[in-house]
Design a protein around this motif. Structure first.
Motif, PDB file in Angstrom:
ATOM      1  N   ILE A   1       0.884  -1.179   0.000  1.00  0.00           N
ATOM      2  CA  ILE A   1       0.000   0.000   0.000  1.00  0.00           C
ATOM      3  C   ILE A   1       0.913   1.218   0.000  1.00  0.00           C
ATOM      4  O   ILE A   1       1.713   1.372   0.912  1.00  0.00           O
ATOM      5  N   THR A   2       0.810   2.070  -0.981  1.00  0.00           N
ATOM      6  CA  THR A   2       1.618   3.301  -0.979  1.00  0.00           C
ATOM      7  C   THR A   2       0.750   4.482  -1.396  1.00  0.00           C
ATOM      8  O   THR A   2       0.039   4.411  -2.406  1.00  0.00           O
ATOM      9  N   VAL A   3       0.839   5.547  -0.619  1.00  0.00           N
ATOM     10  CA  VAL A   3       0.121   6.784  -0.943  1.00  0.00           C
ATOM     11  C   VAL A   3       1.165   7.836  -1.332  1.00  0.00           C
ATOM     12  O   VAL A   3       2.204   7.949  -0.671  1.00  0.00           O
TER      13      VAL A   3
ATOM     14  N   GLU B   1       9.584  11.704  10.947  1.00  0.00           N
ATOM     15  CA  GLU B   1       8.192  11.263  10.812  1.00  0.00           C
ATOM     16  C   GLU B   1       8.162   9.813  10.307  1.00  0.00           C
ATOM     17  O   GLU B   1       8.898   9.457   9.391  1.00  0.00           O
TER      18      GLU B   1
ATOM     19  N   THR C   1       4.565   4.863   8.592  1.00  0.00           N
ATOM     20  CA  THR C   1       4.352   3.420   8.440  1.00  0.00           C
ATOM     21  C   THR C   1       4.009   2.760   9.773  1.00  0.00           C
ATOM     22  O   THR C   1       3.019   2.021   9.885  1.00  0.00           O
TER      23      THR C   1
ATOM     24  N   THR D   1       3.447  -7.417   4.967  1.00  0.00           N
ATOM     25  CA  THR D   1       3.933  -6.351   4.096  1.00  0.00           C
ATOM     26  C   THR D   1       5.258  -5.836   4.642  1.00  0.00           C
ATOM     27  O   THR D   1       5.423  -5.696   5.854  1.00  0.00           O
TER      28      THR D   1
ATOM     29  N   ASP E   1       7.811  -2.761   4.791  1.00  0.00           N
ATOM     30  CA  ASP E   1       7.932  -1.338   4.491  1.00  0.00           C
ATOM     31  C   ASP E   1       9.035  -0.717   5.316  1.00  0.00           C
ATOM     32  O   ASP E   1       9.431  -1.257   6.342  1.00  0.00           O
TER      33      ASP E   1
ATOM     34  N   ARG F   1      -5.464  11.644   4.297  1.00  0.00           N
ATOM     35  CA  ARG F   1      -6.822  11.946   3.808  1.00  0.00           C
ATOM     36  C   ARG F   1      -7.632  10.660   3.678  1.00  0.00           C
ATOM     37  O   ARG F   1      -8.602  10.614   2.932  1.00  0.00           O
ATOM     38  N   GLY F   2      -7.151   9.597   4.308  1.00  0.00           N
ATOM     39  CA  GLY F   2      -7.925   8.353   4.323  1.00  0.00           C
ATOM     40  C   GLY F   2      -7.689   7.438   3.126  1.00  0.00           C
ATOM     41  O   GLY F   2      -8.346   6.394   3.015  1.00  0.00           O
ATOM     42  N   ILE F   3      -6.755   7.805   2.235  1.00  0.00           N
ATOM     43  CA  ILE F   3      -6.540   6.968   1.040  1.00  0.00           C
ATOM     44  C   ILE F   3      -5.878   5.642   1.426  1.00  0.00           C
ATOM     45  O   ILE F   3      -6.250   4.571   0.927  1.00  0.00           O
ATOM     46  N   GLY F   4      -4.902   5.721   2.348  1.00  0.00           N
ATOM     47  CA  GLY F   4      -4.249   4.492   2.817  1.00  0.00           C
ATOM     48  C   GLY F   4      -5.268   3.559   3.461  1.00  0.00           C
ATOM     49  O   GLY F   4      -5.281   2.348   3.194  1.00  0.00           O
ATOM     50  N   THR F   5      -6.136   4.109   4.283  1.00  0.00           N
ATOM     51  CA  THR F   5      -7.168   3.296   4.948  1.00  0.00           C
ATOM     52  C   THR F   5      -8.086   2.641   3.916  1.00  0.00           C
ATOM     53  O   THR F   5      -8.393   1.448   4.012  1.00  0.00           O
TER      54      THR F   5
ATOM     55  N   ALA G   1      -1.866   0.987  14.089  1.00  0.00           N
ATOM     56  CA  ALA G   1      -3.279   1.369  14.255  1.00  0.00           C
ATOM     57  C   ALA G   1      -4.196   0.336  13.602  1.00  0.00           C
ATOM     58  O   ALA G   1      -5.341   0.163  14.021  1.00  0.00           O
TER      59      ALA G   1
ATOM     60  N   PHE H   1       0.563   3.926  11.079  1.00  0.00           N
ATOM     61  CA  PHE H   1      -0.540   3.373  10.291  1.00  0.00           C
ATOM     62  C   PHE H   1      -0.680   1.862  10.543  1.00  0.00           C
ATOM     63  O   PHE H   1      -1.780   1.360  10.812  1.00  0.00           O
ATOM     64  N   ALA H   2       0.445   1.149  10.470  1.00  0.00           N
ATOM     65  CA  ALA H   2       0.394  -0.314  10.590  1.00  0.00           C
ATOM     66  C   ALA H   2      -0.090  -0.738  11.973  1.00  0.00           C
ATOM     67  O   ALA H   2      -0.957  -1.612  12.095  1.00  0.00           O
TER      68      ALA H   2
HETATM   69  C1  LIG Z   1       1.313   4.549   5.698  1.00  0.00           C
HETATM   70  C2  LIG Z   1       0.506   5.188   4.551  1.00  0.00           C
HETATM   71  C3  LIG Z   1      -0.015   4.087   3.634  1.00  0.00           C
HETATM   72  C4  LIG Z   1      -0.664   5.952   5.176  1.00  0.00           C
HETATM   73  O1  LIG Z   1      -1.471   6.486   4.119  1.00  0.00           O
HETATM   74  P1  LIG Z   1      -2.528   7.659   4.411  1.00  0.00           P
HETATM   75  O2  LIG Z   1      -3.393   7.799   3.233  1.00  0.00           O
HETATM   76  O3  LIG Z   1      -1.786   8.863   4.889  1.00  0.00           O
HETATM   77  O4  LIG Z   1      -3.329   7.010   5.629  1.00  0.00           O
HETATM   78  P2  LIG Z   1      -4.697   7.487   6.266  1.00  0.00           P
HETATM   79  O5  LIG Z   1      -4.954   8.933   5.924  1.00  0.00           O
HETATM   80  O6  LIG Z   1      -5.737   6.514   5.908  1.00  0.00           O
HETATM   81  O7  LIG Z   1      -4.330   7.390   7.826  1.00  0.00           O
HETATM   82  C5  LIG Z   1      -4.933   6.471   8.709  1.00  0.00           C
HETATM   83  C6  LIG Z   1      -4.356   6.611  10.094  1.00  0.00           C
HETATM   84  O8  LIG Z   1      -2.989   6.134  10.122  1.00  0.00           O
HETATM   85  C7  LIG Z   1      -2.232   6.919  11.095  1.00  0.00           C
HETATM   86  N1  LIG Z   1      -1.195   7.698  10.396  1.00  0.00           N
HETATM   87  C8  LIG Z   1      -0.970   7.725   9.054  1.00  0.00           C
HETATM   88  N2  LIG Z   1       0.083   8.535   8.802  1.00  0.00           N
HETATM   89  C9  LIG Z   1       0.530   9.005   9.977  1.00  0.00           C
HETATM   90  C10 LIG Z   1       1.590   9.877  10.383  1.00  0.00           C
HETATM   91  N3  LIG Z   1       2.413  10.439   9.476  1.00  0.00           N
HETATM   92  N4  LIG Z   1       1.766  10.135  11.693  1.00  0.00           N
HETATM   93  C11 LIG Z   1       0.945   9.608  12.611  1.00  0.00           C
HETATM   94  N5  LIG Z   1      -0.101   8.784  12.298  1.00  0.00           N
HETATM   95  C12 LIG Z   1      -0.291   8.493  11.012  1.00  0.00           C
HETATM   96  C13 LIG Z   1      -3.244   7.871  11.740  1.00  0.00           C
HETATM   97  O9  LIG Z   1      -3.797   7.156  12.824  1.00  0.00           O
HETATM   98  C14 LIG Z   1      -4.256   8.030  10.608  1.00  0.00           C
HETATM   99  O10 LIG Z   1      -5.512   8.452  11.055  1.00  0.00           O
HETATM  100  P3  LIG Z   1      -5.803  10.038  11.251  1.00  0.00           P
HETATM  101  O11 LIG Z   1      -5.281  10.756  10.030  1.00  0.00           O
HETATM  102  O12 LIG Z   1      -7.283  10.102  11.381  1.00  0.00           O
HETATM  103  O13 LIG Z   1      -5.042  10.452  12.481  1.00  0.00           O
HETATM  104  C15 LIG Z   1       1.386   6.212   3.758  1.00  0.00           C
HETATM  105  O14 LIG Z   1       2.025   7.074   4.654  1.00  0.00           O
HETATM  106  C16 LIG Z   1       2.444   5.554   2.905  1.00  0.00           C
HETATM  107  O15 LIG Z   1       2.220   5.282   1.725  1.00  0.00           O
HETATM  108  N6  LIG Z   1       3.616   5.236   3.485  1.00  0.00           N
HETATM  109  C17 LIG Z   1       4.685   4.484   2.763  1.00  0.00           C
HETATM  110  C18 LIG Z   1       4.312   3.014   2.533  1.00  0.00           C
HETATM  111  C19 LIG Z   1       3.752   2.308   3.769  1.00  0.00           C
HETATM  112  O16 LIG Z   1       4.247   2.490   4.856  1.00  0.00           O
HETATM  113  N7  LIG Z   1       2.693   1.493   3.590  1.00  0.00           N
HETATM  114  C20 LIG Z   1       1.950   0.859   4.678  1.00  0.00           C
HETATM  115  C21 LIG Z   1       2.568  -0.328   5.215  1.00  0.00           C
HETATM  116  S1  LIG Z   1       1.570  -1.101   6.468  1.00  0.00           S
END
Ligand SMILES: CC(C)(COP(=O)(O)OP(=O)(O)OC[C@H]1O[C@@H](n2cnc3c(N)ncnc32)[C@H](O)[C@@H]1OP(=O)(O)O)[C@@H](O)C(=O)NCCC(=O)NCCS
Length: 375
Positions: free
Chosen positions: A103-105, A147, A150, A136, A138, A112-116, A156, A153-154
């Motif tokens: 999963i990569t955003v 910051e 990963t 996975t 990462d 913005r909830g795209i990862g979720t 949570a 998010f993972a």
């Molecule tokens: C991790 C990743 C997929 C999150 O994508 P995203 O679209 O920002 O995720 P969401 O907006 O759905 O966030 C869901 C929750 O994750 C947590 N979270 C995500 N990014 C965070 C950050 N930088 N710091 C703290 N919490 C974070 C929060 O709880 C967040 O909820 P909130 O925004 O309501 O507080 C993105 O940062 C990414 O692509 N990272 C690189 C690849 C990776 O790590 N993939 C996931 C492996 S499990």
């Protein structure tokens, strides 16, 4: 999986679309998403050390592989531009309870909830296959102050870190053969007295072991041994809490991997240790150089069979393999390796060579329950 899953799913955060990589339009979309999501994500994490696998590499693997079935998809924003990438890879020969996901955003579209949305979708796809272990890999920054989306998010989402590992880089100083010689000094010291300097350290002084090096394809006479060594990688390498069953390897699987590397234009060099009395291979190591970046090498698998440990075979095959590689790639400037963070003896040797950690990583793992609330 492809026949049962919907092609398009729309949520408030994004439109998720499965891609048919044999379709030219979808291939173009994948290439665009790779350039606009994957490449910036890796640069965000690693700066100039980012060396993302090329879109060509990924497409070639997905088309040729029969050991895994890979499904890839994108997340599209309201204007139709790619903002995320996702994938599900199912092992087909072994580890039939497992699914590897990605999963990569894009960095500019996070929080913005795209990862979720993508993870909900991907977990749903896995659940539909009946598989129960989602894994996975990462990367996280080594700087504890940086910051780390990963881990946040993972964790949570109920994933736990099952095999804490490090990516370490060896920056050759100077690049090329002189840098390799400098890095190999500690390995040569370990081999002193055990491997014969007169044979460029390719034979043990007692005549028990001899090193064999090849490019691209395992010589036919060593094919079954090499397959057996790969199978042992899956049981003998540190796994800690990561769910992994013994893999099922034969000569055909080795040949398929070779064919994929050839099609990708990747150069792979291997050095193995032959146990002279039995004529069997008992250790091996691999280095790969991608077509697009001939100055960057990756250290792939290394294994010494347990019954042959203690004879410095790991150091011997690694040193010989690096020397072989740099002869063909004289402008080589970096070698990248991954090790379990708990593998102190290996890290000690690597750090002595000049490797230094540039990334923390782990296998994030979650066991799906049939009663899971997330659907
Ligand atoms: C991790 C990743 C997929 C999150 O994508 P995203 O679209 O920002 O995720 P969401 O907006 O759905 O966030 C869901 C929750 O994750 C947590 N979270 C995500 N990014 C965070 C950050 N930088 N710091 C703290 N919490 C974070 C929060 O709880 C967040 O909820 P909130 O925004 O309501 O507080 C993105 O940062 C990414 O692509 N990272 C690189 C690849 C990776 O790590 N993939 C996931 C492996 S499990």
């Amino acid at each position: 999986m492809s026949t049962k899953t919907p092609d398009v799913v729309t949520s408030a955060a994004a439109t998720l679309r499965r891609l048919d990589l044999h379709d030219p339009g979808d291939e173009a979309l994948f290439r665009r998403a790779h350039a606009e999501v994957q490449v910036p994500a890796e640069h965000w994490l690693l700066g100039e050390r980012a060396a993302p696998r090329s879109a060509d590499d990924l497409l070639t693997a997905a088309r040729l592989e029969t050991t895994y079935e890979t499904t890839r998809g994108v997340a599209l924003g309201t204007n139709g531009a790619p903002v995320g990438l996702w994938m599900v890879e199912l092992p087909l020969r072994d580890n039939l309870d497992n699914a590897y996901i990605g999963i990569t955003v894009a960095p500019g579209h996070r929080r913005r909830g795209i990862g979720t949305a993508m993870l909900d979708h991907v977990e749903g796809l896995v659940r539909a296959t009946g598989r129960t272990v989602v894994q996975t890999w990462d990367g996280m920054p080594t700087d504890p102050q940086a910051e780390d989306p990963t881990t946040a998010f993972a964790t949570a989402r109920g994933y736990t870190s099952s095999l804490p590992s490090l990516r370490s880089d060896l920056d050759l100083d100077p690049p090329g053969a002189a840098g390799i010689e400098r890095a190999l000094a500690p390995l040569d010291a370990e081999l002193d007295g055990r491997f014969d300097v007169a044979t460029a350290r390719r034979e043990s002084t007692d005549g028990t072991y001899r090193l064999v090096t090849w490019w691209g394809a395992v010589p036919e006479e060593h094919l079954e041994d090499r397959a057996a060594l790969m199978q042992r990688m899956s049981t003998d390498a540190p796994a800690e809490d990561m769910a992994i069953e013994e893999e099922d390897w034969d000569g055909a699987r080795v040949r398929e991997d070779e064919a994929i590397c050839r099609a990708q234009g990747k150069t792979v060099v291997e050095t193995a240790a032959l146990h002279v009395p039995s004529g069997r291979l008992v250790a091996f190591t691999m280095l790969a150089v991608p077509k697009a970046t001939p100055d960057l090498a990756s250290q792939w698998d290394t294994l010494v069979l347990t019954e042959h440990r203690g004879a410095r075979l790991g150091a011997a095959v690694k040193a010989a393999n690096l020397r072989a590689l740099v002869e063909r790639f004289p402008a080589l400037r970096r070698v990248t390796t991954y090790n379990a963070a708990s593998n102190a003896p290996m890290l000690r040797v690597n750090f002595a060579m000049g490797y230094h950690p540039v990334l923390r990583t782990t296998c994030w793992q979650r066991r799906l329950e049939t009663t899971d609330a997330h659907e």
